[in-house]
Design an enzyme around this catalytic site. Sequence first.
Site, short mmCIF file in Angstrom:
data_model
loop_
_atom_site.label_atom_id
_atom_site.label_comp_id
_atom_site.label_asym_id
_atom_site.label_seq_id
_atom_site.Cartn_x
_atom_site.Cartn_y
_atom_site.Cartn_z
N GLU A 132 -7.83 -2.18 -3.79
CA GLU A 132 -9.09 -2.77 -3.38
C GLU A 132 -9.91 -1.71 -2.65
O GLU A 132 -9.35 -0.75 -2.13
CB GLU A 132 -8.86 -3.98 -2.46
CG GLU A 132 -8.23 -5.17 -3.16
CD GLU A 132 -8.05 -6.36 -2.22
OE1 GLU A 132 -8.50 -6.27 -1.05
OE2 GLU A 132 -7.47 -7.37 -2.65
N CYS A 164 -5.18 -16.60 -18.57
CA CYS A 164 -5.61 -16.76 -17.17
C CYS A 164 -6.86 -15.92 -16.90
O CYS A 164 -6.77 -14.68 -16.83
CB CYS A 164 -4.48 -16.36 -16.22
SG CYS A 164 -4.95 -16.33 -14.48
N CYS A 206 -6.69 -14.00 -13.59
CA CYS A 206 -5.82 -12.82 -13.70
C CYS A 206 -6.55 -11.67 -14.39
O CYS A 206 -6.45 -10.51 -13.98
CB CYS A 206 -4.55 -13.15 -14.47
SG CYS A 206 -3.55 -14.46 -13.72
N ASP A 245 5.23 -1.66 15.10
CA ASP A 245 4.14 -2.63 14.94
C ASP A 245 4.43 -3.81 15.86
O ASP A 245 5.50 -4.41 15.78
CB ASP A 245 4.09 -3.10 13.48
CG ASP A 245 2.93 -4.05 13.20
OD1 ASP A 245 2.34 -4.55 14.18
OD2 ASP A 245 2.63 -4.27 12.02
N GLY A 259 -1.66 -5.79 5.98
CA GLY A 259 -1.47 -6.69 4.85
C GLY A 259 -1.29 -6.05 3.49
O GLY A 259 -1.42 -6.72 2.47
N THR A 318 5.65 -2.95 5.64
CA THR A 318 7.03 -3.28 6.03
C THR A 318 7.94 -3.33 4.81
O THR A 318 9.04 -2.78 4.83
CB THR A 318 7.06 -4.61 6.79
OG1 THR A 318 6.30 -4.49 7.99
CG2 THR A 318 8.49 -5.00 7.13
#
Length: 331
Positions: A235, A273, A276, A61, A34, A38
Amino acid sequence: MATTTTVDDAQPPTLQNILDQKSLKWIFCGGKGGVGKTTTSCSLAIQLAKVRESVLLISTDPAHNLSDAFGQKFGREAVKVNGFSNLSAMEIDPTSSMQEMIEQSEQRGGALAPFMQDLAFAIPGVDEAMGFAEIMKLVKSMEYSVVVFDTAPTGHTLRFLSFPSVLEKALTKFSSFGKSLGPMFQQFQSMMGGGANAQEDMFAKLEGMRQVITEVNSQFKDETKTTFVCVCIAEFLSLYETERLIQELTQYGIDTHAIVCNQLLYPPPGSQCEHCRVRKAMQDKYVHEMMDLYAEDFNVVKIPLLTEEVRGPEKLSSLSEYLMHPYQPPQ
Protein backbone atom coordinates in the site's frame (compact mmCIF):
# COMPACT_ATOMS: atom_id res chain seq x y z
CA MET A 1 13.43 7.88 -16.28
CA ALA A 2 13.39 4.96 -13.83
CA THR A 3 14.76 1.70 -15.13
CA THR A 4 12.93 -1.55 -14.57
CA THR A 5 14.83 -4.21 -12.64
CA THR A 6 14.91 -7.49 -14.57
CA VAL A 7 14.72 -10.94 -13.00
CA ASP A 8 18.41 -11.45 -13.69
CA ASP A 9 19.31 -8.21 -11.86
CA ALA A 10 17.13 -8.91 -8.82
CA GLN A 11 18.46 -10.29 -5.54
CA PRO A 12 17.11 -13.70 -4.41
CA PRO A 13 13.57 -13.26 -2.94
CA THR A 14 14.45 -14.97 0.35
CA LEU A 15 16.16 -14.23 3.68
CA GLN A 16 18.59 -17.12 3.21
CA ASN A 17 21.58 -14.77 3.28
CA ILE A 18 20.66 -13.70 6.83
CA LEU A 19 20.76 -17.33 7.93
CA ASP A 20 24.04 -17.84 6.08
CA GLN A 21 25.71 -14.81 7.69
CA LYS A 22 26.86 -16.44 10.91
CA SER A 23 28.58 -13.27 12.15
CA LEU A 24 25.23 -11.48 12.64
CA LYS A 25 24.50 -10.73 16.30
CA TRP A 26 21.63 -8.20 16.15
CA ILE A 27 18.66 -8.41 13.74
CA PHE A 28 15.87 -5.83 13.83
CA CYS A 29 12.42 -6.22 12.26
CA GLY A 30 10.45 -3.02 11.87
CA GLY A 31 7.97 -1.03 9.83
CA LYS A 32 4.60 0.71 9.93
CA GLY A 33 2.00 -0.49 12.44
CA GLY A 34 -0.16 -3.43 11.38
CA VAL A 35 2.06 -4.79 8.61
CA GLY A 36 3.06 -8.05 10.32
CA LYS A 37 6.31 -7.17 12.11
CA THR A 38 5.70 -9.59 14.97
CA THR A 39 4.76 -12.46 12.66
CA THR A 40 7.85 -11.77 10.56
CA SER A 41 10.23 -11.51 13.53
CA CYS A 42 8.83 -14.73 15.05
CA SER A 43 9.15 -16.53 11.71
CA LEU A 44 12.72 -15.32 11.21
CA ALA A 45 13.67 -16.36 14.76
CA ILE A 46 12.25 -19.84 14.09
CA GLN A 47 14.36 -20.19 10.95
CA LEU A 48 17.46 -18.89 12.75
CA ALA A 49 16.93 -21.50 15.48
CA LYS A 50 17.56 -24.17 12.83
CA VAL A 51 21.09 -22.92 12.10
CA ARG A 52 22.20 -21.08 15.27
CA GLU A 53 23.17 -22.43 18.68
CA SER A 54 20.85 -20.09 20.61
CA VAL A 55 18.35 -17.42 19.53
CA LEU A 56 16.69 -14.72 21.65
CA LEU A 57 13.56 -12.93 20.41
CA ILE A 58 12.84 -9.62 22.18
CA SER A 59 9.76 -7.42 21.88
CA THR A 60 10.44 -3.73 22.52
CA ASP A 61 6.95 -2.80 21.32
CA PRO A 62 4.77 -1.64 24.27
CA ALA A 63 1.90 -3.61 22.69
CA HIS A 64 3.88 -6.84 23.29
CA ASN A 65 2.44 -9.25 20.72
CA LEU A 66 4.93 -12.12 21.13
CA SER A 67 2.76 -13.78 23.77
CA ASP A 68 -0.24 -13.62 21.44
CA ALA A 69 1.74 -14.88 18.45
CA PHE A 70 3.12 -17.98 20.20
CA GLY A 71 0.14 -18.51 22.50
CA GLN A 72 2.51 -18.45 25.47
CA LYS A 73 3.02 -15.83 28.18
CA PHE A 74 6.36 -13.98 28.06
CA GLY A 75 7.69 -11.32 30.42
CA ARG A 76 10.90 -9.57 31.43
CA GLU A 77 12.80 -12.83 31.87
CA ALA A 78 13.90 -14.86 28.85
CA VAL A 79 11.77 -18.01 28.58
CA LYS A 80 12.14 -20.96 26.20
CA VAL A 81 9.48 -20.97 23.49
CA ASN A 82 7.35 -24.12 23.66
CA GLY A 83 8.51 -26.68 21.13
CA PHE A 84 12.03 -25.23 20.74
CA SER A 85 15.19 -26.12 22.64
CA ASN A 86 17.29 -23.13 21.52
CA LEU A 87 14.75 -20.32 21.00
CA SER A 88 13.84 -18.00 23.88
CA ALA A 89 11.63 -14.92 24.03
CA MET A 90 11.01 -11.96 26.32
CA GLU A 91 8.86 -8.82 26.37
CA ILE A 92 10.24 -5.69 27.98
CA ASP A 93 9.24 -2.06 28.44
CA PRO A 94 12.17 0.18 27.47
CA THR A 95 10.77 3.11 29.49
CA SER A 96 10.77 1.42 32.91
CA SER A 97 14.49 1.07 33.76
CA MET A 98 15.34 4.70 34.55
CA GLN A 99 12.42 5.04 36.99
CA GLU A 100 13.40 1.75 38.67
CA MET A 101 16.99 2.91 39.10
CA ILE A 102 15.86 6.15 40.75
CA GLU A 103 13.48 4.23 43.04
CA GLN A 104 16.30 1.87 44.06
CA SER A 105 18.45 4.88 44.92
CA GLU A 106 15.62 6.29 47.04
CA GLN A 107 15.11 2.97 48.85
CA ARG A 108 18.81 2.87 49.71
CA GLY A 109 18.54 6.22 51.45
CA GLY A 110 19.01 8.57 48.52
CA ALA A 111 17.40 11.77 49.85
CA LEU A 112 18.26 13.48 46.58
CA ALA A 113 16.26 11.02 44.50
CA PRO A 114 13.52 13.57 43.63
CA PHE A 115 16.22 16.01 42.47
CA MET A 116 17.93 13.25 40.49
CA GLN A 117 14.63 12.33 38.87
CA ASP A 118 14.00 15.92 37.77
CA LEU A 119 17.54 16.16 36.44
CA ALA A 120 17.39 12.83 34.62
CA PHE A 121 14.05 13.37 32.94
CA ALA A 122 15.03 16.87 31.84
CA ILE A 123 17.17 15.16 29.18
CA PRO A 124 14.86 14.43 26.19
CA GLY A 125 14.32 10.71 25.64
CA VAL A 126 16.62 9.66 28.47
CA ASP A 127 13.99 7.41 30.09
CA GLU A 128 13.63 5.31 26.94
CA ALA A 129 17.36 5.49 26.28
CA MET A 130 18.15 4.19 29.76
CA GLY A 131 15.69 1.38 29.18
CA PHE A 132 17.51 0.58 25.96
CA ALA A 133 20.85 0.51 27.80
CA GLU A 134 19.43 -1.80 30.44
CA ILE A 135 18.09 -4.11 27.73
CA MET A 136 21.43 -4.27 25.94
CA LYS A 137 23.36 -4.83 29.17
CA LEU A 138 21.02 -7.70 30.06
CA VAL A 139 21.13 -9.23 26.58
CA LYS A 140 24.93 -9.04 26.38
CA SER A 141 25.22 -10.91 29.69
CA MET A 142 23.05 -13.75 28.33
CA GLU A 143 25.43 -14.51 25.46
CA TYR A 144 22.91 -15.69 22.86
CA SER A 145 24.44 -16.30 19.45
CA VAL A 146 21.88 -14.02 17.75
CA VAL A 147 19.19 -11.63 18.99
CA VAL A 148 16.06 -10.70 17.00
CA PHE A 149 14.23 -7.49 17.94
CA ASP A 150 10.50 -7.15 17.29
CA THR A 151 10.38 -3.36 17.36
CA ALA A 152 7.61 -0.79 17.84
CA PRO A 153 6.03 0.96 14.82
CA THR A 154 8.36 2.95 12.55
CA GLY A 155 8.59 6.23 14.47
CA HIS A 156 9.45 4.43 17.73
CA THR A 157 11.86 2.17 15.88
CA LEU A 158 13.90 5.06 14.54
CA ARG A 159 14.01 6.69 17.96
CA PHE A 160 15.08 3.35 19.45
CA LEU A 161 17.99 3.16 17.02
CA SER A 162 19.08 6.71 17.84
CA PHE A 163 19.31 5.95 21.58
CA PRO A 164 22.99 4.95 21.55
CA SER A 165 24.13 8.37 20.36
CA VAL A 166 21.51 10.20 22.48
CA LEU A 167 22.48 8.30 25.60
CA GLU A 168 26.19 8.60 24.98
CA LYS A 169 25.91 12.41 24.89
CA ALA A 170 23.46 12.60 27.80
CA LEU A 171 25.44 10.32 30.10
CA THR A 172 28.69 12.11 29.36
CA LYS A 173 27.09 15.33 30.62
CA PHE A 174 25.35 13.53 33.48
CA SER A 175 28.53 11.82 34.69
CA SER A 176 30.52 15.04 34.40
CA PHE A 177 27.87 16.85 36.42
CA GLY A 178 27.94 14.13 39.06
CA LYS A 179 31.72 14.25 39.46
CA SER A 180 31.66 18.05 39.81
CA LEU A 181 28.93 18.09 42.45
CA GLY A 182 29.66 14.72 44.04
CA PRO A 183 31.22 16.15 47.26
CA MET A 184 28.24 18.46 47.74
CA PHE A 185 25.85 15.53 47.23
CA GLN A 186 27.68 13.47 49.86
CA GLN A 187 27.71 16.31 52.38
CA PHE A 188 24.01 17.01 51.90
CA GLN A 189 23.25 13.29 52.02
CA SER A 190 25.02 12.96 55.39
CA MET A 191 23.09 15.93 56.78
CA MET A 192 19.82 14.30 55.67
CA GLY A 193 20.82 11.05 57.33
CA GLY A 194 20.67 9.05 54.11
CA GLY A 195 23.02 6.52 52.60
CA ALA A 196 26.23 8.27 51.63
CA ASN A 197 26.88 6.13 48.59
CA ALA A 198 23.43 6.04 46.99
CA GLN A 199 24.11 8.80 44.48
CA GLU A 200 27.64 7.55 43.83
CA ASP A 201 26.21 4.15 42.98
CA MET A 202 23.70 5.76 40.66
CA PHE A 203 26.39 7.71 38.83
CA ALA A 204 28.54 4.58 38.59
CA LYS A 205 25.64 2.68 37.08
CA LEU A 206 25.03 5.47 34.57
CA GLU A 207 28.68 5.46 33.59
CA GLY A 208 28.63 1.68 33.17
CA MET A 209 25.62 1.97 30.88
CA ARG A 210 27.36 4.65 28.84
CA GLN A 211 30.20 2.21 28.21
CA VAL A 212 27.75 -0.53 27.18
CA ILE A 213 26.01 1.88 24.82
CA THR A 214 29.28 2.97 23.23
CA GLU A 215 30.18 -0.64 22.45
CA VAL A 216 26.71 -1.49 21.17
CA ASN A 217 26.65 1.66 19.04
CA SER A 218 29.76 0.51 17.19
CA GLN A 219 28.28 -2.98 16.70
CA PHE A 220 25.05 -1.57 15.26
CA LYS A 221 27.07 0.23 12.60
CA ASP A 222 28.98 -2.93 11.71
CA GLU A 223 27.24 -4.67 8.81
CA THR A 224 28.84 -7.97 9.76
CA LYS A 225 27.06 -7.86 13.16
CA THR A 226 23.79 -5.98 12.57
CA THR A 227 21.08 -5.83 9.92
CA PHE A 228 17.54 -4.48 9.71
CA VAL A 229 14.63 -6.25 8.00
CA CYS A 230 11.99 -3.81 6.73
CA VAL A 231 8.43 -5.16 6.92
CA CYS A 232 5.61 -3.68 4.84
CA ILE A 233 2.41 -4.32 2.90
CA ALA A 234 1.64 -3.36 -0.71
CA GLU A 235 0.00 0.00 0.00
CA PHE A 236 1.11 3.58 -0.58
CA LEU A 237 1.59 4.62 3.06
CA SER A 238 3.50 1.47 3.93
CA LEU A 239 5.78 1.83 0.91
CA TYR A 240 6.37 5.47 1.82
CA GLU A 241 7.24 4.52 5.42
CA THR A 242 9.60 1.82 4.15
CA GLU A 243 11.48 4.31 1.99
CA ARG A 244 11.73 6.75 4.91
CA LEU A 245 12.94 3.93 7.17
CA ILE A 246 15.61 2.85 4.68
CA GLN A 247 16.86 6.42 4.30
CA GLU A 248 17.10 6.95 8.05
CA LEU A 249 18.81 3.61 8.61
CA THR A 250 21.35 4.64 5.98
CA GLN A 251 21.90 7.92 7.85
CA TYR A 252 22.50 5.98 11.08
CA GLY A 253 24.96 3.73 9.23
CA ILE A 254 22.87 0.60 9.91
CA ASP A 255 22.80 -2.13 7.27
CA THR A 256 19.50 -3.00 5.62
CA HIS A 257 19.16 -5.21 2.56
CA ALA A 258 15.90 -7.13 3.12
CA ILE A 259 12.23 -6.26 2.72
CA VAL A 260 9.34 -8.56 3.64
CA CYS A 261 6.05 -7.64 1.94
CA ASN A 262 3.12 -9.27 3.76
CA GLN A 263 -0.58 -9.90 3.08
CA LEU A 264 -0.38 -10.27 -0.70
CA LEU A 265 -3.53 -11.49 -2.45
CA TYR A 266 -3.31 -14.40 -4.89
CA PRO A 267 -6.91 -15.21 -5.96
CA PRO A 268 -7.31 -18.69 -7.46
CA PRO A 269 -7.59 -18.86 -11.28
CA GLY A 270 -11.11 -18.12 -12.49
CA SER A 271 -12.10 -16.33 -9.28
CA GLN A 272 -15.22 -14.16 -9.73
CA CYS A 273 -14.46 -12.04 -6.64
CA GLU A 274 -14.56 -8.41 -7.84
CA HIS A 275 -13.20 -7.11 -4.55
CA CYS A 276 -10.23 -9.51 -4.81
CA ARG A 277 -9.53 -8.46 -8.41
CA VAL A 278 -9.52 -4.74 -7.59
CA ARG A 279 -7.46 -5.25 -4.46
CA LYS A 280 -4.91 -7.40 -6.28
CA ALA A 281 -4.57 -4.80 -9.06
CA MET A 282 -3.77 -2.16 -6.43
CA GLN A 283 -1.27 -4.44 -4.69
CA ASP A 284 0.38 -5.35 -8.01
CA LYS A 285 0.93 -1.65 -8.73
CA TYR A 286 2.84 -1.14 -5.47
CA VAL A 287 4.70 -4.45 -5.73
CA HIS A 288 5.97 -3.39 -9.17
CA GLU A 289 7.07 -0.04 -7.71
CA MET A 290 8.80 -1.85 -4.85
CA MET A 291 10.63 -4.19 -7.20
CA ASP A 292 11.75 -1.31 -9.42
CA LEU A 293 13.04 0.60 -6.39
CA TYR A 294 14.65 -2.17 -4.36
CA ALA A 295 14.97 -5.56 -6.08
CA GLU A 296 18.45 -4.84 -7.45
CA ASP A 297 19.92 -4.20 -3.98
CA PHE A 298 17.42 -5.82 -1.58
CA ASN A 299 16.10 -9.30 -0.97
CA VAL A 300 12.37 -8.65 -1.44
CA VAL A 301 10.30 -11.47 0.08
CA LYS A 302 6.61 -11.77 -0.85
CA ILE A 303 4.32 -13.38 1.73
CA PRO A 304 0.73 -14.35 0.80
CA LEU A 305 -2.36 -13.32 2.74
CA LEU A 306 -3.42 -16.51 4.49
CA THR A 307 -6.98 -17.69 5.06
CA GLU A 308 -6.47 -18.21 8.80
CA GLU A 309 -4.80 -16.37 11.65
CA VAL A 310 -1.14 -17.22 12.22
CA ARG A 311 -0.91 -18.09 15.92
CA GLY A 312 1.05 -20.77 17.70
CA PRO A 313 4.44 -22.39 17.01
CA GLU A 314 3.15 -24.75 14.30
CA LYS A 315 1.51 -22.08 12.14
CA LEU A 316 4.44 -19.72 12.62
CA SER A 317 6.85 -22.49 11.60
CA SER A 318 4.77 -23.13 8.49
CA LEU A 319 4.71 -19.43 7.59
CA SER A 320 8.45 -19.11 8.23
CA GLU A 321 9.14 -21.39 5.26
CA TYR A 322 8.01 -18.58 2.93
CA LEU A 323 10.99 -16.53 4.15
CA MET A 324 13.30 -19.19 2.71
CA HIS A 325 11.26 -20.61 -0.18
CA PRO A 326 9.28 -18.19 -2.40
CA TYR A 327 5.52 -18.70 -2.41
CA GLN A 328 4.22 -20.19 -5.66
CA PRO A 329 0.78 -18.73 -6.55
CA PRO A 330 -1.87 -21.11 -7.92
CA GLN A 331 -1.77 -21.34 -11.72
